[in-house]
Design a protein around this motif. Sequence first.
Motif, PDB file in Angstrom:
ATOM      1  N   ALA A 130      -5.039 -11.045 -27.319  1.00  0.00           N
ATOM      2  CA  ALA A 130      -4.544 -10.197 -28.428  1.00  0.00           C
ATOM      3  C   ALA A 130      -4.277  -8.764 -28.297  1.00  0.00           C
ATOM      4  O   ALA A 130      -3.067  -8.356 -28.589  1.00  0.00           O
ATOM      5  N   THR A 131      -5.094  -8.241 -27.633  1.00  0.00           N
ATOM      6  CA  THR A 131      -4.972  -6.623 -27.421  1.00  0.00           C
ATOM      7  C   THR A 131      -3.844  -6.625 -26.459  1.00  0.00           C
ATOM      8  O   THR A 131      -2.979  -5.382 -26.355  1.00  0.00           O
ATOM      9  N   VAL A 132      -3.927  -7.190 -25.187  1.00  0.00           N
ATOM     10  CA  VAL A 132      -2.875  -7.252 -24.346  1.00  0.00           C
ATOM     11  C   VAL A 132      -1.486  -7.273 -24.666  1.00  0.00           C
ATOM     12  O   VAL A 132      -0.336  -6.670 -24.434  1.00  0.00           O
ATOM     13  N   ASP A 133      -1.390  -8.368 -25.600  1.00  0.00           N
ATOM     14  CA  ASP A 133       0.047  -8.619 -26.215  1.00  0.00           C
ATOM     15  C   ASP A 133       0.330  -7.358 -27.379  1.00  0.00           C
ATOM     16  O   ASP A 133       1.579  -7.190 -27.498  1.00  0.00           O
ATOM     17  N   LEU A 134      -0.584  -6.832 -27.880  1.00  0.00           N
ATOM     18  CA  LEU A 134      -0.183  -5.855 -28.761  1.00  0.00           C
ATOM     19  C   LEU A 134       0.565  -4.661 -27.890  1.00  0.00           C
ATOM     20  O   LEU A 134       1.237  -3.885 -28.363  1.00  0.00           O
ATOM     21  N   ILE A 135      -0.525  -4.386 -26.806  1.00  0.00           N
ATOM     22  CA  ILE A 135       0.234  -3.359 -25.648  1.00  0.00           C
ATOM     23  C   ILE A 135       1.452  -3.490 -25.327  1.00  0.00           C
ATOM     24  O   ILE A 135       2.382  -2.875 -25.215  1.00  0.00           O
ATOM     25  N   TRP A 136       1.819  -4.942 -25.193  1.00  0.00           N
ATOM     26  CA  TRP A 136       2.924  -5.644 -24.518  1.00  0.00           C
ATOM     27  C   TRP A 136       4.120  -5.273 -25.489  1.00  0.00           C
ATOM     28  O   TRP A 136       5.220  -4.748 -25.200  1.00  0.00           O
ATOM     29  N   GLN A 137       3.749  -5.550 -26.871  1.00  0.00           N
ATOM     30  CA  GLN A 137       4.756  -5.324 -27.810  1.00  0.00           C
ATOM     31  C   GLN A 137       5.186  -3.838 -28.137  1.00  0.00           C
ATOM     32  O   GLN A 137       6.297  -3.439 -28.530  1.00  0.00           O
ATOM     33  N   SER A 138       4.091  -3.061 -28.038  1.00  0.00           N
ATOM     34  CA  SER A 138       4.286  -1.637 -28.500  1.00  0.00           C
ATOM     35  C   SER A 138       5.033  -1.166 -27.324  1.00  0.00           C
ATOM     36  O   SER A 138       6.084  -0.165 -27.318  1.00  0.00           O
ATOM     37  N   LEU A 139       4.857  -1.635 -25.790  1.00  0.00           N
ATOM     38  CA  LEU A 139       5.656  -0.882 -25.062  1.00  0.00           C
ATOM     39  C   LEU A 139       7.144  -1.491 -24.853  1.00  0.00           C
ATOM     40  O   LEU A 139       7.955  -0.824 -24.407  1.00  0.00           O
ATOM     41  N   ASP A 140       7.234  -2.647 -25.208  1.00  0.00           N
ATOM     42  CA  ASP A 140       8.493  -3.356 -25.229  1.00  0.00           C
ATOM     43  C   ASP A 140       9.418  -2.534 -25.853  1.00  0.00           C
ATOM     44  O   ASP A 140      10.669  -2.287 -25.888  1.00  0.00           O
ATOM     45  N   LYS A 141       8.898  -2.091 -27.380  1.00  0.00           N
ATOM     46  CA  LYS A 141       9.635  -1.552 -28.442  1.00  0.00           C
ATOM     47  C   LYS A 141      10.056  -0.235 -27.943  1.00  0.00           C
ATOM     48  O   LYS A 141      10.836   0.487 -27.949  1.00  0.00           O
ATOM     49  N   SER A 142       8.899   0.587 -27.264  1.00  0.00           N
ATOM     50  CA  SER A 142       8.944   2.203 -27.222  1.00  0.00           C
ATOM     51  C   SER A 142       9.491   2.433 -25.863  1.00  0.00           C
ATOM     52  O   SER A 142      10.131   3.564 -25.859  1.00  0.00           O
ATOM     53  N   LEU A 143       9.442   1.744 -24.797  1.00  0.00           N
ATOM     54  CA  LEU A 143       9.941   2.139 -23.321  1.00  0.00           C
ATOM     55  C   LEU A 143      10.845   1.084 -22.965  1.00  0.00           C
ATOM     56  O   LEU A 143      11.990   1.429 -22.315  1.00  0.00           O
TER      57      LEU A 143
END
Length: 336
Positions: free
Chosen positions: A132-145
Motif C-alpha cells: 500500500a505504501t509503495v503504491d501511494l508513492i507510485w501514485q504521487s510520483l505518477d501525478k507530480s513527475l
Amino acid sequence: MSNHTPIGLENGSAPVTALTHSGNFHVDETMGYVILHYALAPQGDLRARVLEEKSADRLTFIRTRNPDIIKSADIVFDVGGLYDPPHGRYDHHMKDKPLREDGTPYSAAGLLWKDYGHAAIRNILNTAADDATVDLIWQSLDKSLILPIDQDDNGVVKMGKLSLADIVSACSPPWDTAELYGRQEARARESLGFANAATAVASHLINVVDRIRASLKATNRVIAAYESAEDKRILVMETGMPTEKVIFEHDLPVVYVVSPAGPEQWNVKAVPPVRGDFGQRVSLPEAWGGLERDRLASVSGVSDAVFAHPARFICGATSREGAIRMAQLALQIAGV
C-alpha cells in the motif's frame, strides 16, 4: 499497475537488454532508462552502461536506431513503432498511441512507469515498505513527475525552464559539435551527455521517492497527534516535520502548530487560511509582534518566550510548555 509480468521481473537474475534510440535525447527516454535501472539492476553502474564501459550486472543498455538490433532487444522504448508491453515494446509515436484514462498521451517514461515503477520504488527505498505504501508513492510520483513528463514530451504542456526536462536538454551537446570536433567525438559527447542526464534524473528520482516516503510517515504522525490533542486548534508535534499539507488535505481545524525548532527552542507557527498562503487563520497577538526575550516575556506573561515575528505568523519559547502556553494565550487574546 500492469496486468502481466514485465520482462525482467519474472526472473531477478536473467540478463536483459534494454534499448532506446540514439541521437538527440529527451527527459522521457532518460527517465525511462533510470526507471529500468532501478527496477532491474540497481546495483549496477548507471553511467558505465551508457558509456559502454564494463558494468557487471544483468542489464545491458543500448542506444541505436538500427532495426536489426532493435528487433533483438528484450525491452525497447521510445523507438520501434510498437506498444506491446508483454513483449517488451514501449514506443508511443504511433498514430494510435497509448493514452492515459484522462486522454493524455503517454511518453516512454509513463509507459515504463506503469510496468516497472513499483519495482523501482522498492529498490530505491532504504526501508521496508508494504504494498500500500509503495503504491501511494507510485501514485504521487505518477501525478507530480511522470505525468508532466508525458505532457511535455507529447507537446501538451511544457515543463518550462529549470524543469527536469530543461536540465536533461542542457546535457545534449550543441548542434555544431560534429562540425567542430568530428563525428566520432560528437557521438562520444552525445553518450556522455546522456550519461550525465541519467545521473541527474536518477538523483532526482531517489530524492523524490524518499521525500514522498517521509511525507506519508508525517501524515500518520500528524493525524495521531491531532486525534490525541486536548484542544484541536493546537497541534503539538514532538518532532519537526511538514504539517500544512496534512492539515488542508484532511480539513483539520488547526490554528497553531507547536513543534521543536532545535535543542533549546519550540516554535508556534500559525496555519494560513489557504494552503501555501502568507496569511494566518488567526494571527499572533499584535502586542507581541517584533518583540524578543525579556520584552516579549513581560508582555506575553510567558517567562521563557524567545521571539515573535513582526508579521505575527510565528513565535517561540525555550520550552515545550512555554510554546504551548503562547499558543493558548494567542487564542484567548484573539477570542476564538
